[in-house]
Design a protein around this motif. Sequence first.
Motif, PDB file in Angstrom:
ATOM      1  N   TRP B  65       0.868  -1.174   0.000  1.00 56.63           N
ATOM      2  CA  TRP B  65       0.000   0.000   0.000  1.00 56.63           C
ATOM      3  C   TRP B  65       0.903   1.221   0.000  1.00 56.63           C
ATOM      4  O   TRP B  65       1.343   1.697   1.037  1.00 56.63           O
ATOM      5  CB  TRP B  65      -0.914  -0.011   1.232  1.00 56.63           C
ATOM      6  CG  TRP B  65      -1.851   1.170   1.247  1.00 56.63           C
ATOM      7  CD1 TRP B  65      -1.660   2.339   1.930  1.00 56.63           C
ATOM      8  CD2 TRP B  65      -3.084   1.305   0.548  1.00 56.63           C
ATOM      9  NE1 TRP B  65      -2.710   3.190   1.698  1.00 56.63           N
ATOM     10  CE2 TRP B  65      -3.602   2.592   0.853  1.00 56.63           C
ATOM     11  CE3 TRP B  65      -3.805   0.469  -0.311  1.00 56.63           C
ATOM     12  CZ2 TRP B  65      -4.815   3.038   0.338  1.00 56.63           C
ATOM     13  CZ3 TRP B  65      -5.006   0.940  -0.816  1.00 56.63           C
ATOM     14  CH2 TRP B  65      -5.503   2.202  -0.493  1.00 56.63           C
ATOM     15  N   PRO B  67       0.475   4.563  -1.787  1.00 59.25           N
ATOM     16  CA  PRO B  67      -0.215   5.525  -2.662  1.00 59.25           C
ATOM     17  C   PRO B  67       0.604   6.773  -2.950  1.00 59.25           C
ATOM     18  O   PRO B  67       0.381   7.435  -3.955  1.00 59.25           O
ATOM     19  CB  PRO B  67      -1.476   5.878  -1.863  1.00 59.25           C
ATOM     20  CG  PRO B  67      -1.162   5.559  -0.449  1.00 59.25           C
ATOM     21  CD  PRO B  67      -0.168   4.453  -0.470  1.00 59.25           C
ATOM     22  N   TYR B  74      -1.785   0.140  -4.959  1.00 64.26           N
ATOM     23  CA  TYR B  74      -2.918   0.225  -4.035  1.00 64.26           C
ATOM     24  C   TYR B  74      -3.406  -1.168  -3.659  1.00 64.26           C
ATOM     25  O   TYR B  74      -4.433  -1.624  -4.140  1.00 64.26           O
ATOM     26  CB  TYR B  74      -4.070   1.012  -4.667  1.00 64.26           C
ATOM     27  CG  TYR B  74      -3.705   2.438  -5.024  1.00 64.26           C
ATOM     28  CD1 TYR B  74      -3.801   3.435  -4.061  1.00 64.26           C
ATOM     29  CD2 TYR B  74      -3.286   2.775  -6.299  1.00 64.26           C
ATOM     30  CE1 TYR B  74      -3.469   4.748  -4.358  1.00 64.26           C
ATOM     31  CE2 TYR B  74      -2.952   4.085  -6.611  1.00 64.26           C
ATOM     32  CZ  TYR B  74      -3.047   5.062  -5.647  1.00 64.26           C
ATOM     33  OH  TYR B  74      -2.708   6.359  -5.951  1.00 64.26           O
ATOM     34  N   ALA B 274      -8.358   7.174  -2.721  1.00 68.71           N
ATOM     35  CA  ALA B 274      -8.089   5.882  -2.099  1.00 68.71           C
ATOM     36  C   ALA B 274      -8.588   5.851  -0.654  1.00 68.71           C
ATOM     37  O   ALA B 274      -9.046   4.825  -0.151  1.00 68.71           O
ATOM     38  CB  ALA B 274      -6.600   5.576  -2.132  1.00 68.71           C
TER      39      ALA B 274
END
Lengths: 268, 306
Positions: B65, B67, B74, B274
Amino acid sequence: MKTELTTKKELDHVFTVRDVSVSYGDFTAVKNVSMDMFKNNITAFIGPSGCGKSTLIRSFNRMNDLIPNAAVNGEINYQGINLYDEEVDPVQVRRRIGMVFQKPNPFPKSIRENITFGLKVNNMTDNLDDRVEKALTQAALWDEVKNDLDKNALDLSGGQQQRLCIARTIAVEPDTILMDEPCSALDPVATKKIEDLMQILVKDFSILIVTHNMQQASRVSNYCAFFTTKATDDGRRTGELVEYSDTKTMFTNPSESLTEEYISGRFG
Amino acid sequence: MYKNLNLTKTKTKPLESFVKFFIKFSAFAAILISIAIVFTLLTEAINFFQDPEVTIREYFTATRWTPTFKNPVYGVLPLISSTLYIALIACIISFPLGLFSAIYLSEFATRNTRKVIKPIMEILAGVPTVVFGYFALNWITPNIVQRFIPGSGVFNAISAGIAVGIMIIPTIASISDDALNAVPKSLRMGSLALGSTRRITALKIMLPAALSGIIASFILGFSRAIGETMIVTIAGGQYPELNLDPRKAMYTITSSIVNVSLGDTPHGTTAYNALFALGITLFIMTFVLNIFSDYIARKYRKEYEQ
Ligand SMILES: Nc1ncnc2c1ncn2[C@@H]1O[C@H](COP(=O)(O)OP(=O)(O)OP(=O)(O)O)[C@@H](O)[C@H]1O
Ligand SMILES: [Mg+2]
């Protein structure tokens, strides 16, 4: 107070009660009770509401220990043992002296487990199935439930539940059964069944029953104790034993006028 | 004999209708706000998944993860696994402790002991989670985790899990205590009258009869552990890869939300959107748990009702 038990000396005593008072905090619920109760007999406690019948009967198997601030004074002898002696374990007392409550209180478990619970607790785990059958038969419930012993006990009718509670009590083979208004939540048919049952059980057990129903007391009991309340100085009402005699005498020829008034329905 | 009998409806007074309206409005407000939240989460989350940079497949299968990296990935898996991992540690701590304190409180404690313990529990429930977070980082980690478990990092899942566990003990204890108290006292009397001890009565009669409430308290505790943010952000670290070693830092859904929203991620970017995907993921997890707990409570309550 007058007790007319002189002719019954030959009977074995279950309870010998001497000068017993029970209080909750500073309130004396029932005081100065002295009486003898006999083996393989049914003794009934009658009297107006609040005179301490439940309070007294609870002190016979030390259920009062579970009520905060309840205190028992005086002596309650059970087959020669002072129940309130320091050496006495209340758990053992309750194994010998069973209790059936006013409201049926089966455990939310199967019919079978309701009986086996007490058996396991009392290490009576040999022949569990036989014991279950015997207890249910003795409680006159076997025929009605033998095909669904795994059914939840809460699905039984009120009368059946109460007989189940009697069954689980006798399953652990106590010597004495205390019953606090066992029929007050039941209809006449279920009541009759339980009364008949008591007549059979009394051959093996000593029974003490609290009842509000005069007819029931006169029908089922051999001995009868009448309690009433008297106002004390501080205005509260304390219960007292008025008369204790064999049931026939009490209902035909009571020696106290209070008893006569109560029995004939003029008071209470 | 029935001279004064009046069965017609009385007219509602204006004040009364206003009060009624206000009560209804309050109830609806709660529902409206919930719907608005879900709606916002959903629309933004949909934006996120429509972004050419991400695919649903990546979201559910990638193991990183990141971003804010140059080549962002993601993958929600490390976040979900961290979240569940820390929640699990919290449950291992809080279920037995919470349940036993409930049993103690309802079956063994005297009235006076109860009077002392209950308020202390409430104080514990009222401690701000940020305090637990620093307690975990500055006390539990050096004094317990690092001392007894070699190889533990400054940020680690164990410490965060323990702190979250301590935080939810009061929830579990108080709901389980209520459940035990709701069992009719006559059952306890019936059991004791058969010559069973208090211990057997507590464990064999009261506990099973209160099971629905106890399970509900566990699920609620678990769902609080999943949603807990401050403690895990402070003490659990931000390790963005899939990691199953509790001695190391992890990265829960909540702390990644905090992280992204604290950074200066511009509105409308993929990283920003997100957040909402994570939000809805978390929401669904706790929502399902709450429904499940409700279902369990209902199902068993019926069984024990008398
Ligand atoms: N747990 C308790 N704490 C305090 N006082 C109690 C408690 N239980 C009973 N009492 C009081 O003791 C007195 C006797 O109550 P008890 O329940 O023994 O009467 P009873 O003769 O069984 O009445 P009933 O026929 O209505 O069942 C009453 O004044 C009652 O208010
Ligand atoms: Mg009573």
